[in-house]
Design a protein around this motif. Sequence first.
Motif, mmCIF file in Angstrom:
data_model
loop_
_atom_site.group_PDB
_atom_site.id
_atom_site.type_symbol
_atom_site.label_atom_id
_atom_site.label_comp_id
_atom_site.label_asym_id
_atom_site.label_seq_id
_atom_site.Cartn_x
_atom_site.Cartn_y
_atom_site.Cartn_z
ATOM 1 N N TRP A 40 -42.412 27.602 -5.548
ATOM 2 C CA TRP A 40 -41.132 26.419 -5.246
ATOM 3 C C TRP A 40 -41.723 25.207 -5.311
ATOM 4 O O TRP A 40 -40.727 24.106 -6.012
ATOM 5 C CB TRP A 40 -41.181 26.529 -3.235
ATOM 6 C CG TRP A 40 -39.692 26.018 -2.809
ATOM 7 C CD1 TRP A 40 -39.020 24.740 -3.497
ATOM 8 C CD2 TRP A 40 -39.020 26.252 -1.878
ATOM 9 N NE1 TRP A 40 -38.010 24.524 -2.869
ATOM 10 C CE2 TRP A 40 -37.658 25.608 -1.940
ATOM 11 C CE3 TRP A 40 -39.056 27.625 -0.982
ATOM 12 C CZ2 TRP A 40 -37.043 25.742 -0.851
ATOM 13 C CZ3 TRP A 40 -38.159 27.650 -0.096
ATOM 14 C CH2 TRP A 40 -37.194 26.424 -0.012
ATOM 15 N N SER A 96 -40.521 24.286 -8.988
ATOM 16 C CA SER A 96 -39.122 24.637 -9.058
ATOM 17 C C SER A 96 -38.539 23.095 -9.435
ATOM 18 O O SER A 96 -37.390 23.119 -9.786
ATOM 19 C CB SER A 96 -38.218 25.030 -7.924
ATOM 20 O OG SER A 96 -38.525 24.057 -6.703
ATOM 21 N N TRP A 109 -36.245 22.513 -12.538
ATOM 22 C CA TRP A 109 -34.971 22.631 -12.824
ATOM 23 C C TRP A 109 -34.242 21.432 -12.809
ATOM 24 O O TRP A 109 -32.999 21.154 -13.204
ATOM 25 C CB TRP A 109 -34.320 23.591 -11.889
ATOM 26 C CG TRP A 109 -34.905 24.760 -11.596
ATOM 27 C CD1 TRP A 109 -35.889 25.471 -10.696
ATOM 28 C CD2 TRP A 109 -34.387 25.970 -12.573
ATOM 29 N NE1 TRP A 109 -35.919 26.607 -11.123
ATOM 30 C CE2 TRP A 109 -35.420 27.117 -12.004
ATOM 31 C CE3 TRP A 109 -33.931 26.311 -13.699
ATOM 32 C CZ2 TRP A 109 -35.324 28.416 -12.582
ATOM 33 C CZ3 TRP A 109 -33.815 27.524 -14.325
ATOM 34 C CH2 TRP A 109 -34.635 28.554 -13.764
ATOM 35 N N THR A 129 -31.006 29.379 -11.664
ATOM 36 C CA THR A 129 -32.093 29.239 -10.453
ATOM 37 C C THR A 129 -31.579 30.598 -9.458
ATOM 38 O O THR A 129 -32.575 31.449 -9.034
ATOM 39 C CB THR A 129 -31.756 28.041 -9.547
ATOM 40 O OG1 THR A 129 -30.767 27.931 -8.871
ATOM 41 C CG2 THR A 129 -32.128 26.946 -10.503
ATOM 42 N N VAL A 169 -40.039 29.970 -7.615
ATOM 43 C CA VAL A 169 -39.536 29.008 -8.631
ATOM 44 C C VAL A 169 -37.954 28.813 -8.711
ATOM 45 O O VAL A 169 -37.604 27.822 -8.561
ATOM 46 C CB VAL A 169 -40.020 29.371 -10.011
ATOM 47 C CG1 VAL A 169 -39.264 28.484 -11.039
ATOM 48 C CG2 VAL A 169 -41.711 29.352 -9.979
ATOM 49 N N GLY A 194 -35.269 25.723 -6.795
ATOM 50 C CA GLY A 194 -34.172 25.049 -7.556
ATOM 51 C C GLY A 194 -32.865 25.005 -7.012
ATOM 52 O O GLY A 194 -31.928 24.123 -7.177
ATOM 53 N N SER A 250 -39.251 19.778 -3.850
ATOM 54 C CA SER A 250 -40.321 20.641 -4.381
ATOM 55 C C SER A 250 -41.829 20.185 -4.044
ATOM 56 O O SER A 250 -42.596 21.102 -3.870
ATOM 57 C CB SER A 250 -39.804 20.882 -5.524
ATOM 58 O OG SER A 250 -38.588 21.287 -5.923
#
Length: 438
Positions: A83, A86, A89, A105, A134, A138, A384
């Motif tokens: 995470w 992420s 993104w 995502t 991940v 996002g 994130s």
Amino acid sequence: MNVPSRALGATHPQQKTRLSREQIVGFWAAWSGWTLDGMDSVIYALVLVPALKELLPLSGYAATPGNIGLFGSWMFALFLVGWGFSYIWGPLADRFGRVRVLAATTLCYAVFTGLAAVSHSIWELAVFRFLAGVGVGGEWALAGTYVAEAWPEDRRRAGAGYLQTGYYAGFFLASALNYTVGTRYGWRVMFLCGLLPVVVALYTLFKVSETRRWERTQHSGASAPLKRQPLREIFAQPYRQRTIVNCVLVTVGILGLWGGSIYLPSAVIQLAERQGIAALSAVKLASVTTAIYSVGTILGCLSLPPIAERFGRRATLAGYYAATALFLIATFGWAFYLTSGLIPFIVLSFFIGFGGGNAAMYALWLPEQYPTSIRATAFSFSTSIGRFFAAAVSLALGFAVNRSGTLGMPVAITASVFVVGIIALRWAMETRGAPLPE
């Protein structure tokens, strides 16, 4: 979901701007993705014990309560590290658009959650959980950015609250699936249910229109999208202080609630077994408690926007932080240790959930602090980066639970992090009444 349905319907008594069809379609696509995101996130917490009981021996480890707690914490930590990554993104969405990256995502977390069903060792499960993380991280940032930009100014604040209910509706959905599907067909089928968001990803990609704000930015000569460095910009003036503070606030929200929400099913199972309740019934009670927690959080999300409009963003978030801390302590530090603590624990879980509605503040507040050209990057990074700290706390909790032989007090102690958040609010940017920047 009655409140959003009413909001998306006929003219509001106060003459709020009527939403267009594309705004309605876009909202439900974002909400559905966020709902199934929440479902995927909590599936692992619900199937943690049966999955590790099967996979630990296949990986060469005994399926003892200590090993289940320890390896379970490592899995949670890997998911959170995923995470944390992420944030990638955000810059992609600022360059290529909210809708296409939002669909990507959703597809990412759906595919890797589904693949977890074919895990033959804890190592395979760990890889799939990392990659699912991940995608999960996002979705939040891009769904929040999309709704903030797509909805009219007089509706977007309520829209942030409506959107955030999706994640916890996902908790409710996962609980219902575990109560029916999981208890009958097992943990692998639960992970297969995580493939459902693939449909939402395809719908988003082909049916949802890009936000006009982002399109205007791309067509502006001042934008120069190929030359922008949004990650650098959010740490340049005048955004540096607000970015640092936002990272701290979201991290506090994550750290303060992660242990409480993720260990909730395990705590209920332990309490039920302590009171002589059969294992299958204990699992069902864990699902019911997660559903009750989810209802509390949904109500907390819906309540937050009007409170924030009346008292301001900082005061509202401080109130949510304080209430959540108190109920975490009462639930895990007191009810968990009562001889017949199951019912008080379940009741108090509702109020922890209500405090968890503070997550709606970030979907409302963060977009108000940045222009369109860097909004998705700022949102993604702020929401994130705290996951890396949460991963460390997850590991620490695992060791603390393993060492102390109890999960009550270690989780209750995490409530102390909310003090840091209340202090940090002193430097936060107050945006009550301000329009969304172009």
